[in-house]
Design a protein around this motif. Structure first.
Motif, PDB file in Angstrom:
ATOM      1  N   CYS A  46       0.800  -1.229   0.000  1.00  0.00           N
ATOM      2  CA  CYS A  46       0.000   0.000   0.000  1.00  0.00           C
ATOM      3  C   CYS A  46       0.833   1.281   0.000  1.00  0.00           C
ATOM      4  O   CYS A  46       0.317   2.352   0.356  1.00  0.00           O
ATOM      5  N   GLN A  47       2.072   1.209  -0.401  1.00  0.00           N
ATOM      6  CA  GLN A  47       2.938   2.384  -0.344  1.00  0.00           C
ATOM      7  C   GLN A  47       2.380   3.562  -1.143  1.00  0.00           C
ATOM      8  O   GLN A  47       2.394   4.709  -0.693  1.00  0.00           O
ATOM      9  N   SER A  48       1.862   3.276  -2.333  1.00  0.00           N
ATOM     10  CA  SER A  48       1.350   4.337  -3.201  1.00  0.00           C
ATOM     11  C   SER A  48       0.133   5.029  -2.584  1.00  0.00           C
ATOM     12  O   SER A  48       0.049   6.261  -2.546  1.00  0.00           O
ATOM     13  N   SER A  49      -0.802   4.245  -2.062  1.00  0.00           N
ATOM     14  CA  SER A  49      -2.008   4.808  -1.467  1.00  0.00           C
ATOM     15  C   SER A  49      -1.702   5.565  -0.178  1.00  0.00           C
ATOM     16  O   SER A  49      -2.303   6.612   0.104  1.00  0.00           O
ATOM     17  N   MET A  50      -0.772   5.045   0.613  1.00  0.00           N
ATOM     18  CA  MET A  50      -0.413   5.729   1.847  1.00  0.00           C
ATOM     19  C   MET A  50       0.275   7.065   1.557  1.00  0.00           C
ATOM     20  O   MET A  50       0.067   8.052   2.261  1.00  0.00           O
ATOM     21  N   ALA A  51       1.080   7.105   0.498  1.00  0.00           N
ATOM     22  CA  ALA A  51       1.722   8.362   0.109  1.00  0.00           C
ATOM     23  C   ALA A  51       0.668   9.374  -0.333  1.00  0.00           C
ATOM     24  O   ALA A  51       0.748  10.567  -0.011  1.00  0.00           O
ATOM     25  N   ALA A  52      -0.344   8.896  -1.065  1.00  0.00           N
ATOM     26  CA  ALA A  52      -1.427   9.776  -1.502  1.00  0.00           C
ATOM     27  C   ALA A  52      -2.226  10.282  -0.300  1.00  0.00           C
ATOM     28  O   ALA A  52      -2.589  11.460  -0.230  1.00  0.00           O
ATOM     29  N   ALA A  53      -2.498   9.389   0.644  1.00  0.00           N
ATOM     30  CA  ALA A  53      -3.258   9.770   1.836  1.00  0.00           C
ATOM     31  C   ALA A  53      -2.554  10.884   2.599  1.00  0.00           C
ATOM     32  O   ALA A  53      -3.190  11.835   3.077  1.00  0.00           O
ATOM     33  N   GLU A  54      -1.253  10.772   2.706  1.00  0.00           N
ATOM     34  CA  GLU A  54      -0.472  11.790   3.419  1.00  0.00           C
ATOM     35  C   GLU A  54      -0.597  13.157   2.735  1.00  0.00           C
ATOM     36  O   GLU A  54      -0.711  14.190   3.403  1.00  0.00           O
ATOM     37  N   GLN A  55      -0.625  13.156   1.425  1.00  0.00           N
ATOM     38  CA  GLN A  55      -0.693  14.421   0.688  1.00  0.00           C
ATOM     39  C   GLN A  55      -2.097  15.033   0.670  1.00  0.00           C
ATOM     40  O   GLN A  55      -2.262  16.217   0.404  1.00  0.00           O
ATOM     41  N   LEU A  56      -3.125  14.200   0.943  1.00  0.00           N
ATOM     42  CA  LEU A  56      -4.502  14.687   0.847  1.00  0.00           C
ATOM     43  C   LEU A  56      -4.990  15.432   2.086  1.00  0.00           C
ATOM     44  O   LEU A  56      -6.022  16.101   2.033  1.00  0.00           O
ATOM     45  N   LYS A  57      -4.274  15.340   3.181  1.00  0.00           N
ATOM     46  CA  LYS A  57      -4.751  15.933   4.435  1.00  0.00           C
ATOM     47  C   LYS A  57      -5.132  17.408   4.298  1.00  0.00           C
ATOM     48  O   LYS A  57      -6.188  17.828   4.793  1.00  0.00           O
ATOM     49  N   PRO A  58      -4.349  18.249   3.610  1.00  0.00           N
ATOM     50  CA  PRO A  58      -4.725  19.671   3.508  1.00  0.00           C
ATOM     51  C   PRO A  58      -5.923  19.932   2.587  1.00  0.00           C
ATOM     52  O   PRO A  58      -6.460  21.044   2.590  1.00  0.00           O
ATOM     53  N   PHE A  59      -6.335  18.902   1.808  1.00  0.00           N
ATOM     54  CA  PHE A  59      -7.384  19.110   0.810  1.00  0.00           C
ATOM     55  C   PHE A  59      -8.737  18.551   1.245  1.00  0.00           C
ATOM     56  O   PHE A  59      -9.699  18.593   0.468  1.00  0.00           O
ATOM     57  N   ALA A  60      -8.824  18.051   2.466  1.00  0.00           N
ATOM     58  CA  ALA A  60     -10.105  17.596   3.020  1.00  0.00           C
ATOM     59  C   ALA A  60     -10.802  18.811   3.618  1.00  0.00           C
ATOM     60  O   ALA A  60     -10.775  19.050   4.829  1.00  0.00           O
ATOM     61  N   THR A  61     -11.423  19.606   2.757  1.00  0.00           N
ATOM     62  CA  THR A  61     -12.051  20.861   3.171  1.00  0.00           C
ATOM     63  C   THR A  61     -13.418  21.008   2.529  1.00  0.00           C
ATOM     64  O   THR A  61     -13.783  20.252   1.617  1.00  0.00           O
ATOM     65  N   GLY A  62     -14.163  22.007   2.982  1.00  0.00           N
ATOM     66  CA  GLY A  62     -15.461  22.304   2.368  1.00  0.00           C
ATOM     67  C   GLY A  62     -16.395  21.106   2.362  1.00  0.00           C
ATOM     68  O   GLY A  62     -16.630  20.483   3.399  1.00  0.00           O
ATOM     69  N   GLU A  63     -16.908  20.761   1.186  1.00  0.00           N
ATOM     70  CA  GLU A  63     -17.866  19.658   1.047  1.00  0.00           C
ATOM     71  C   GLU A  63     -17.258  18.303   1.429  1.00  0.00           C
ATOM     72  O   GLU A  63     -17.987  17.367   1.747  1.00  0.00           O
ATOM     73  N   VAL A  64     -15.936  18.189   1.375  1.00  0.00           N
ATOM     74  CA  VAL A  64     -15.289  16.914   1.715  1.00  0.00           C
ATOM     75  C   VAL A  64     -14.434  17.052   2.971  1.00  0.00           C
ATOM     76  O   VAL A  64     -13.450  16.346   3.156  1.00  0.00           O
ATOM     77  N   ALA A  65     -14.824  17.974   3.862  1.00  0.00           N
ATOM     78  CA  ALA A  65     -14.070  18.177   5.103  1.00  0.00           C
ATOM     79  C   ALA A  65     -14.094  16.934   5.989  1.00  0.00           C
ATOM     80  O   ALA A  65     -13.187  16.730   6.803  1.00  0.00           O
ATOM     81  N   ALA A  66     -15.122  16.096   5.826  1.00  0.00           N
ATOM     82  CA  ALA A  66     -15.232  14.889   6.643  1.00  0.00           C
ATOM     83  C   ALA A  66     -14.439  13.713   6.075  1.00  0.00           C
ATOM     84  O   ALA A  66     -14.449  12.625   6.656  1.00  0.00           O
ATOM     85  N   PHE A  67     -13.755  13.926   4.954  1.00  0.00           N
ATOM     86  CA  PHE A  67     -12.933  12.859   4.369  1.00  0.00           C
ATOM     87  C   PHE A  67     -11.758  12.569   5.294  1.00  0.00           C
ATOM     88  O   PHE A  67     -11.046  13.483   5.722  1.00  0.00           O
ATOM     89  N   LEU A  68     -11.551  11.299   5.603  1.00  0.00           N
ATOM     90  CA  LEU A  68     -10.502  10.884   6.539  1.00  0.00           C
ATOM     91  C   LEU A  68      -9.397  10.141   5.786  1.00  0.00           C
ATOM     92  O   LEU A  68      -9.575   8.981   5.413  1.00  0.00           O
ATOM     93  N   PRO A  69      -8.264  10.781   5.540  1.00  0.00           N
ATOM     94  CA  PRO A  69      -7.150  10.076   4.887  1.00  0.00           C
ATOM     95  C   PRO A  69      -6.711   8.882   5.724  1.00  0.00           C
ATOM     96  O   PRO A  69      -6.740   8.926   6.961  1.00  0.00           O
ATOM     97  N   ALA A  70      -6.325   7.802   5.053  1.00  0.00           N
ATOM     98  CA  ALA A  70      -5.923   6.575   5.739  1.00  0.00           C
ATOM     99  C   ALA A  70      -4.729   6.834   6.651  1.00  0.00           C
ATOM    100  O   ALA A  70      -3.787   7.540   6.280  1.00  0.00           O
ATOM    101  N   GLN A  71      -4.769   6.238   7.845  1.00  0.00           N
ATOM    102  CA  GLN A  71      -3.667   6.346   8.799  1.00  0.00           C
ATOM    103  C   GLN A  71      -2.771   5.115   8.772  1.00  0.00           C
ATOM    104  O   GLN A  71      -1.593   5.193   9.109  1.00  0.00           O
ATOM    105  N   LYS A  72      -3.353   3.977   8.378  1.00  0.00           N
ATOM    106  CA  LYS A  72      -2.610   2.720   8.314  1.00  0.00           C
ATOM    107  C   LYS A  72      -2.937   2.023   6.997  1.00  0.00           C
ATOM    108  O   LYS A  72      -4.021   2.213   6.442  1.00  0.00           O
ATOM    109  N   PRO A  73      -2.026   1.207   6.473  1.00  0.00           N
ATOM    110  CA  PRO A  73      -2.295   0.503   5.209  1.00  0.00           C
ATOM    111  C   PRO A  73      -3.442  -0.491   5.350  1.00  0.00           C
ATOM    112  O   PRO A  73      -3.499  -1.242   6.319  1.00  0.00           O
ATOM    113  N   LEU A  74      -4.354  -0.454   4.390  1.00  0.00           N
ATOM    114  CA  LEU A  74      -5.493  -1.375   4.391  1.00  0.00           C
ATOM    115  C   LEU A  74      -5.776  -1.817   2.963  1.00  0.00           C
ATOM    116  O   LEU A  74      -6.144  -1.010   2.112  1.00  0.00           O
TER     117      LEU A  74
END
Length: 219
Positions: A46-74
């Protein structure tokens, strides 16, 4: 003077306790080792998805503020459902980044959300990204659900279903489903990038930015 029999019994009990303690420690070591192996395997996958999750944290705003980037590989590539003609399909069979949404006709927030997902698919759907909306109504046929989508003007989403609700229960077993709608973003590697519980306007500028950032982070 101590009785030799009593002394012998005490020694035997002491040996048994020590042996049992050793067995517990040994089993604990096996469990820890197996857990570490499983976790390490998922982390590698899950290296690729975890890297993406890390980068998405600042973009969980507005209509998607409740989006929770992954904390652990799944890994979620084993999630399965059916196509409109009843053929089985899994997340592993679909290329690119996926936004899986679990919905039902009796779910009022789903009714509000579905047109937004339809517009997201119309704007961004293709070889690299798709909305996978899976219906979990417990009906013998899918006629009611398909008529529902036509009624609310949904025309760009492919129809997927799981009348047994197994896909929902599988997500719940992974602690990724608490109710409907549930949405999980899945990377090209078949792993979770992030999840959202409840509806959102997935055609909003914030949602489009989130999806675009997720795709770019995996390139």
């Amino acid at each position: 003077m101590k009785n030799s029999t009593t002394t012998g019994n005490f020694g035997l009990r002491k040996a048994l306790v020590a042996g049992l303690a050793g067995l517990i420690v040994g089993l604990g070591g096996i469990y820890i080792y197996q857990t570490q192996v499983a976790t390490g395997s998922a982390a590698n996958a899950c290296q690729s998805s975890m890297a993406a999750a890390e980068q998405l944290k600042p973009f969980a705003t507005g209509e998607v503020a409740a989006f929770l980037p992954a904390q652990k590989p799944l890994v979620v590539s084993d999630l399965t459902f059916n196509t409109q003609d009843g053929a089985p399909l899994s997340m592993a069979d679909i290329n690119g980044t996926k936004l899986m949404n679990i919905w039902a006709t009796w779910c009022a927030p789903c009714r509000k959300e579905m047109p937004h997902l339809d517009r997201l698919q119309a704007e961004m759907g293709g070889d690299d990204f798709n909305v996978i909306a899976v219906n979990v109504d417990r009906n013998d046929t899918d006629d009611k659900q398909i008529a529902f989508l036509e009624e609310i003007g949904v025309s760009h989403l492919a129809y997927y279903s799981d009348n047994s609700m197994k896909v929902f229960n599988d997500l719940r077993a992974k602690a990724r489903a608490m109710g409907l709608p549930t949405t999980i973003m899945v990377g090209q590697d078949g792993c979770e990038i992030g999840s959202m519980y409840g509806p959102a306007d997935w055609a909003s500028p914030e949602a489009l930015e989130l999806v675009n950032r997720a795709m770019a982070a995996q390139e």
